[in-house]
Motif scaffolding. Structure first.
Motif, PDB file in Angstrom:
ATOM      1  N   GLY A 180       4.445   0.710  18.240  1.00 35.44           N
ATOM      2  CA  GLY A 180       3.225   0.344  17.517  1.00 35.44           C
ATOM      3  C   GLY A 180       2.010   0.186  18.401  1.00 35.44           C
ATOM      4  O   GLY A 180       0.906  -0.063  17.906  1.00 35.44           O
ATOM      5  N   SER A 181       2.186   0.370  19.696  1.00 37.71           N
ATOM      6  CA  SER A 181       1.100   0.073  20.643  1.00 37.71           C
ATOM      7  C   SER A 181      -0.058   1.061  20.578  1.00 37.71           C
ATOM      8  O   SER A 181      -1.134   0.790  21.115  1.00 37.71           O
ATOM      9  CB  SER A 181       1.648   0.028  22.072  1.00 37.71           C
ATOM     10  OG  SER A 181       2.197   1.279  22.438  1.00 37.71           O
ATOM     11  N   ASP A 182       0.136   2.203  19.929  1.00 35.85           N
ATOM     12  CA  ASP A 182      -0.946   3.192  19.812  1.00 35.85           C
ATOM     13  C   ASP A 182      -1.816   2.988  18.577  1.00 35.85           C
ATOM     14  O   ASP A 182      -2.788   3.716  18.375  1.00 35.85           O
ATOM     15  CB  ASP A 182      -0.373   4.614  19.785  1.00 35.85           C
ATOM     16  CG  ASP A 182       0.001   5.106  21.170  1.00 35.85           C
ATOM     17  OD1 ASP A 182      -0.547   4.568  22.149  1.00 35.85           O
ATOM     18  OD2 ASP A 182       0.847   6.010  21.270  1.00 35.85           O
ATOM     19  N   MET A 183      -1.481   2.016  17.742  1.00 41.43           N
ATOM     20  CA  MET A 183      -2.296   1.771  16.554  1.00 41.43           C
ATOM     21  C   MET A 183      -3.696   1.323  16.967  1.00 41.43           C
ATOM     22  O   MET A 183      -3.848   0.538  17.906  1.00 41.43           O
ATOM     23  CB  MET A 183      -1.639   0.703  15.672  1.00 41.43           C
ATOM     24  CG  MET A 183      -0.301   1.111  15.098  1.00 41.43           C
ATOM     25  SD  MET A 183       0.371  -0.108  13.928  1.00 41.43           S
ATOM     26  CE  MET A 183       0.444  -1.582  14.940  1.00 41.43           C
ATOM     27  N   LYS A 184      -4.701   1.804  16.257  1.00 45.95           N
ATOM     28  CA  LYS A 184      -6.089   1.572  16.673  1.00 45.95           C
ATOM     29  C   LYS A 184      -6.771   0.420  15.938  1.00 45.95           C
ATOM     30  O   LYS A 184      -7.431  -0.407  16.539  1.00 45.95           O
ATOM     31  CB  LYS A 184      -6.900   2.853  16.455  1.00 45.95           C
ATOM     32  CG  LYS A 184      -6.336   4.082  17.159  1.00 45.95           C
ATOM     33  CD  LYS A 184      -6.248   3.892  18.659  1.00 45.95           C
ATOM     34  CE  LYS A 184      -5.709   5.166  19.337  1.00 45.95           C
ATOM     35  NZ  LYS A 184      -5.527   4.964  20.795  1.00 45.95           N
ATOM     36  N   GLY A 185      -6.644   0.374  14.631  1.00 46.64           N
ATOM     37  CA  GLY A 185      -7.392  -0.600  13.836  1.00 46.64           C
ATOM     38  C   GLY A 185      -6.772  -1.982  13.865  1.00 46.64           C
ATOM     39  O   GLY A 185      -5.551  -2.130  13.961  1.00 46.64           O
ATOM     40  N   PRO A 186      -7.592  -3.038  13.777  1.00 43.39           N
ATOM     41  CA  PRO A 186      -7.083  -4.413  13.785  1.00 43.39           C
ATOM     42  C   PRO A 186      -6.224  -4.742  12.574  1.00 43.39           C
ATOM     43  O   PRO A 186      -5.438  -5.682  12.605  1.00 43.39           O
ATOM     44  CB  PRO A 186      -8.353  -5.264  13.804  1.00 43.39           C
ATOM     45  CG  PRO A 186      -9.425  -4.384  13.247  1.00 43.39           C
ATOM     46  CD  PRO A 186      -9.070  -2.998  13.694  1.00 43.39           C
ATOM     47  N   ASP A 187      -6.357  -3.956  11.497  1.00 45.82           N
ATOM     48  CA  ASP A 187      -5.553  -4.185  10.300  1.00 45.82           C
ATOM     49  C   ASP A 187      -4.301  -3.306  10.247  1.00 45.82           C
ATOM     50  O   ASP A 187      -3.501  -3.420   9.320  1.00 45.82           O
ATOM     51  CB  ASP A 187      -6.389  -3.944   9.039  1.00 45.82           C
ATOM     52  CG  ASP A 187      -7.533  -4.936   8.921  1.00 45.82           C
ATOM     53  OD1 ASP A 187      -7.352  -6.094   9.334  1.00 45.82           O
ATOM     54  OD2 ASP A 187      -8.609  -4.555   8.416  1.00 45.82           O
ATOM     55  N   ASN A 188      -4.166  -2.420  11.225  1.00 45.52           N
ATOM     56  CA  ASN A 188      -2.969  -1.583  11.270  1.00 45.52           C
ATOM     57  C   ASN A 188      -1.747  -2.441  11.579  1.00 45.52           C
ATOM     58  O   ASN A 188      -1.829  -3.387  12.364  1.00 45.52           O
ATOM     59  CB  ASN A 188      -3.106  -0.498  12.332  1.00 45.52           C
ATOM     60  CG  ASN A 188      -4.167   0.537  12.003  1.00 45.52           C
ATOM     61  OD1 ASN A 188      -4.449   1.403  12.815  1.00 45.52           O
ATOM     62  ND2 ASN A 188      -4.771   0.470  10.820  1.00 45.52           N
ATOM     63  N   LYS A 189      -0.629  -2.108  10.964  1.00 41.39           N
ATOM     64  CA  LYS A 189       0.571  -2.935  11.139  1.00 41.39           C
ATOM     65  C   LYS A 189       1.811  -2.068  11.137  1.00 41.39           C
ATOM     66  O   LYS A 189       1.919  -1.122  10.366  1.00 41.39           O
ATOM     67  CB  LYS A 189       0.651  -3.972  10.012  1.00 41.39           C
ATOM     68  CG  LYS A 189       1.887  -4.860  10.069  1.00 41.39           C
ATOM     69  CD  LYS A 189       1.785  -5.998   9.061  1.00 41.39           C
ATOM     70  CE  LYS A 189       1.829  -5.505   7.633  1.00 41.39           C
ATOM     71  NZ  LYS A 189       1.813  -6.604   6.640  1.00 41.39           N
ATOM     72  N   ILE A 190       2.750  -2.392  12.014  1.00 44.57           N
ATOM     73  CA  ILE A 190       4.043  -1.727  12.021  1.00 44.57           C
ATOM     74  C   ILE A 190       5.136  -2.769  11.839  1.00 44.57           C
ATOM     75  O   ILE A 190       5.112  -3.836  12.458  1.00 44.57           O
ATOM     76  CB  ILE A 190       4.265  -0.915  13.321  1.00 44.57           C
ATOM     77  CG1 ILE A 190       5.625  -0.207  13.269  1.00 44.57           C
ATOM     78  CG2 ILE A 190       4.169  -1.802  14.555  1.00 44.57           C
ATOM     79  CD1 ILE A 190       5.818   0.820  14.377  1.00 44.57           C
ATOM     80  N   THR A 191       6.076  -2.457  10.975  1.00 44.25           N
ATOM     81  CA  THR A 191       7.196  -3.356  10.694  1.00 44.25           C
ATOM     82  C   THR A 191       8.500  -2.593  10.886  1.00 44.25           C
ATOM     83  O   THR A 191       8.656  -1.488  10.366  1.00 44.25           O
ATOM     84  CB  THR A 191       7.136  -3.881   9.245  1.00 44.25           C
ATOM     85  OG1 THR A 191       5.875  -4.515   9.025  1.00 44.25           O
ATOM     86  CG2 THR A 191       8.258  -4.880   8.988  1.00 44.25           C
TER      87      THR A 191
END
Length: 285
Positions: A53-64
């Motif tokens: 999940g470390s490549d997610m850009k937006g502050p609201d992006n989420k990985i579960t």
């Protein structure tokens, strides 16, 4: 604060991410009150979630990430968003005496009769959901297999955990190496060799104190890209607890108000208790 370091190997057309999650995971296992084997399994899932999940850009992006292999630990879930990690397991104090130490220990804890599911919410209309049947229960190979099968990403994931005598975490680290779109055939062979030597990589992750040296396990000449920090933080709130009560259904909500009963909601992740008064139920629903 814990750290994520990203580098690139131009020699092998590979992006490498390394993470040290020791501080965050010690707080998580303190709240979860895990036994040592549950600590290792939960930590591996959390580290793997941070890595992919470390490549997610937006502050609201989420990985579960959700794993359930029908093992004694039950469901394991980890969530990473905006440099915050949280995680829990359903049975943190299962009976360790039933685990056969001469066999694959973590595989027995997690189980192999079940699934690994990854949900990525990147702010689109619908989150992306991928799921595979578990192949090992060891978590490292399962996440690697998920990335190949569900996201067509050729990669290697290594998550390592070392415990202190008192059950706290001495070191929790991970490495994620993924081939870039411009990779060549020999790069695939090279990464497959690394997968075969996964045991050696996990051992070195624990022994190496300097995060900047860990990516050299893939390529000594890798070039630095970025360094980030993250912490344990739970996103639960009283407002979320109130919203969860709505799932009880109209009949049960009416019954709560009629009988003037309090409702106690306990967060699975941080174990915070929210006591909802019947008048709050009546006001909101």
């Amino acid at each position: 604060m814990d750290k994520i370091i990203k580098v690139i190997s131009e020699n092998h057309h590979t992006k490498i991410t390394v993470v040290d999650a020791t501080e965050s995971l010690n707080e998580i296992i303190r709240l979860q009150e895990t036994n040592p084997l549950a600590t290792i399994a939960l930590a591996r899932v959390a580290i793997g979630t941070i890595l992919i999940g470390s490549d997610m850009k937006g502050p609201d992006n989420k990985i579960t990430t959700i794993i359930n292999g029908s093992g004694p630990i039950g469901t394991i879930m980890a969530e990473y968003t905006d440099h915050h990690i949280r995680a829990f397991c359903a049975n943190p104090q299962f009976d360790e005496t039933k685990i056969k130490k001469e066999k694959n220990v973590i595989s027995q804890v997690v189980g192999t009769d079940g699934y690994l599911q990854v949900i990525k919410d990147l702010g689109m209309k619908e989150p992306f959901t991928g799921q595979i049947d578990l192949v090992s229960g060891e978590i490292n190979l399962d996440i690697t297999y998920y990335l190949v099968k569900s996201e067509q990403i050729k990669s290697v994931i290594a998550c390592s955990v070392k415990l202190n005598d008192d059950g706290t975490i001495n070191k929790a680290a991970g490495l994620f190496a993924q081939l870039l779109p411009n990779h060549e055939e020999e790069d695939i062979d090279y990464l497959e060799t690394k997968v075969e030597n996964l045991g050696s990589i996990t051992e070195k992750l624990i022994k190496e104190n300097d995060l900047n040296n860990i990516y050299k396990l893939i390529d000594d000449e890798s070039k630095f890209l970025s360094e980030e920090t993250f912490i344990f933080k739970c996103s639960c709130s009283r407002e979320n607890a109130l919203m969860s009560i709505k799932l009880l259904g109209e009949e049960q909500l009416h019954d709560i108000v009629e009988k003037n009963n309090d409702v106690e909601i306990v967060c699975d992740f941080c174990c915070t208790k929210y006591v909802i008064k019947p008048e709050e139920v009546a006001k909101n629903f």
